[in-house]
Design an enzyme around this catalytic site. Structure first.
Site, short mmCIF file in Angstrom:
data_model
loop_
_atom_site.label_atom_id
_atom_site.label_comp_id
_atom_site.label_asym_id
_atom_site.label_seq_id
_atom_site.Cartn_x
_atom_site.Cartn_y
_atom_site.Cartn_z
N ILE A 11 3.21 8.50 -4.94
CA ILE A 11 4.42 8.62 -4.13
C ILE A 11 5.07 9.98 -4.32
O ILE A 11 5.45 10.66 -3.36
CB ILE A 11 5.42 7.49 -4.48
CG1 ILE A 11 4.95 6.16 -3.89
CG2 ILE A 11 6.82 7.82 -3.97
CD1 ILE A 11 4.99 6.06 -2.39
N GLY A 12 5.21 10.41 -5.57
CA GLY A 12 5.90 11.67 -5.85
C GLY A 12 5.22 12.87 -5.21
O GLY A 12 5.89 13.73 -4.61
N LYS A 204 13.37 -5.38 -0.33
CA LYS A 204 12.12 -4.94 -0.96
C LYS A 204 11.77 -5.85 -2.14
O LYS A 204 10.61 -6.24 -2.32
CB LYS A 204 12.28 -3.49 -1.43
CG LYS A 204 11.02 -2.88 -2.08
CD LYS A 204 10.01 -2.45 -1.04
CE LYS A 204 8.75 -1.87 -1.69
NZ LYS A 204 9.00 -0.59 -2.37
N SER A 273 1.10 -2.50 -6.81
CA SER A 273 1.11 -1.52 -7.91
C SER A 273 0.94 -2.21 -9.25
O SER A 273 0.33 -1.64 -10.17
CB SER A 273 2.42 -0.73 -7.88
OG SER A 273 3.54 -1.60 -8.00
#
Length: 325
Positions: A11-12, A204, A273
């Site tokens: 993601i980063g 979420k 994840s």
């Protein structure tokens, strides 16, 4: 705008590459083979929206970067308490910390008017260690609606979604939020600034709190869980209990369980994840997902038997993983 991405993983690095494409001064803080690949050839993003390559500065030493306007935090939440030494060199008086995390954030009750204002969630912020590393006044929340993975060092596979909702804990619309949002949008992301980001947190979380631990316990994809009648019922029970806790702390997610389940189903044969971490032998990011909501259930006297049961067995799994490491 000067941005440091601390924890430039899937993601980063994706966010950092997008911001760099928009013209921001971006510094990726990574390590190992991934860092070396970025130094050698940049970040290569493979996406159904179009492939691209970005060449931001990359390092494993934040002192080489110095103070920035925003720190985008791509670390797992269970690493936050120990992140202080890496973050301190990146801070000036007005630096914000934008934490892209799943689950209940350490800032949840900061700036939230009501009976629980200022309450510190022990399971998320044990002994105040996270607040010490990530001061509350610097926090900008971020809820990620994107799926990415590191296909190989330096190569990010973007699977779906480009939305990174952000917002101030107190609900204000600030310049620091709007400037980051504009840069992200110019880089090809969706980045709405929300007055009530807590609603996004719970929407979420309805999926994460159920699918993530079940996927690890059953070693199943999201579609596999949905196809199994018993597992699907278990997910729905966990979502119902989660919504009850959300309501008791003053938030209505505003989405039906059936709709949330359909949204998760669209992910297909996607590994959460948590399952990916299990397969890599990494500690599981469960405190901010399950333990935090169980703690809030205790605080508000909510009955959450299903969440407690799944938390117990997934916590045991995590203890065994940590012991093995």
């Amino acid at each position: 705008m000067k941005v440091a991405v601390l924890g430039a993983g899937a993601i980063g690095a994706y966010v950092g590459a997008a911001l760099h494409r928009a013209g921001a001064e971006v510094h990726l803080i990574a390590r190992g083979a991934h860092l070396q690949a970025i130094r050698d050839a940049g970040v290569r993003v493979l996406s159904p929206r179009g492939d691209f390559v970005a060449h931001p500065h990359a390092t494993d030493d934040p002192t080489q970067v110095g103070p920035v306007d925003h720190v985008f935090l791509g670390l797992k939440a269970n690493s936050y308490a120990s992140a202080g030494p890496m973050i301190r060199p990146l801070l000036h008086a007005t630096t914000s910390i934008i934490a892209a995390q799943n689950g209940i954030p350490w800032w949840y009750f900061h700036g939230l008017k009501g009976p629980y204002e200022g309450y510190r969630i022990e399971s998320v912020d044990p002994g105040g260690a996270v607040t010490a590393a990530l001061p509350l006044h610097r926090a900008i929340g971020c809820v990620v609606y994107a799926a990415t993975e590191i296909e190989e060092p330096g190569v990010i596979r973007h699977l779906e979604g480009t939305r990174f909702s952000i917002g101030e804990p107190n609900g204000e619309l600030t310049e620091r939020c709007s400037s980051f949002s504009q840069a992200a949008i110019e880089g090809g992301l969706k980045c709405p600034v929300e007055r009530d980001l807590r609603r996004d947190v719970w929407i979420k979380l309805m999926g994460n709190i159920s699918f993530n631990p079940i996927s690890a316990l059953a070693r199943a994809t999201m579609a596999g869980i949905c196809r199994h009648d018993g597992a699907r019922e278990l997910v729905m029970a966990m979502m119902r209990e989660t919504v009850d806790v959300a309501n008791r702390v003053g938030c209505d997610p505003g989405i039906s369980i059936e709709r949330r389940l359909r949204g998760a189903e669209k992910a297909g044969e996607h590994k959460t994840s948590t399952l990916q971490d299990l397969e890599k032998g990494k500690p599981l990011e469960l405190d901010v997902l399950l333990a935090a909501v169980v703690e809030l259930a205790d605080l508000t006297r909510a009955e959450v038997p299903t969440l407690r049961a799944i938390h117990a067995v997934s916590d045991l799994l995590n203890e065994n993983l940590v012991r093995a490491v």
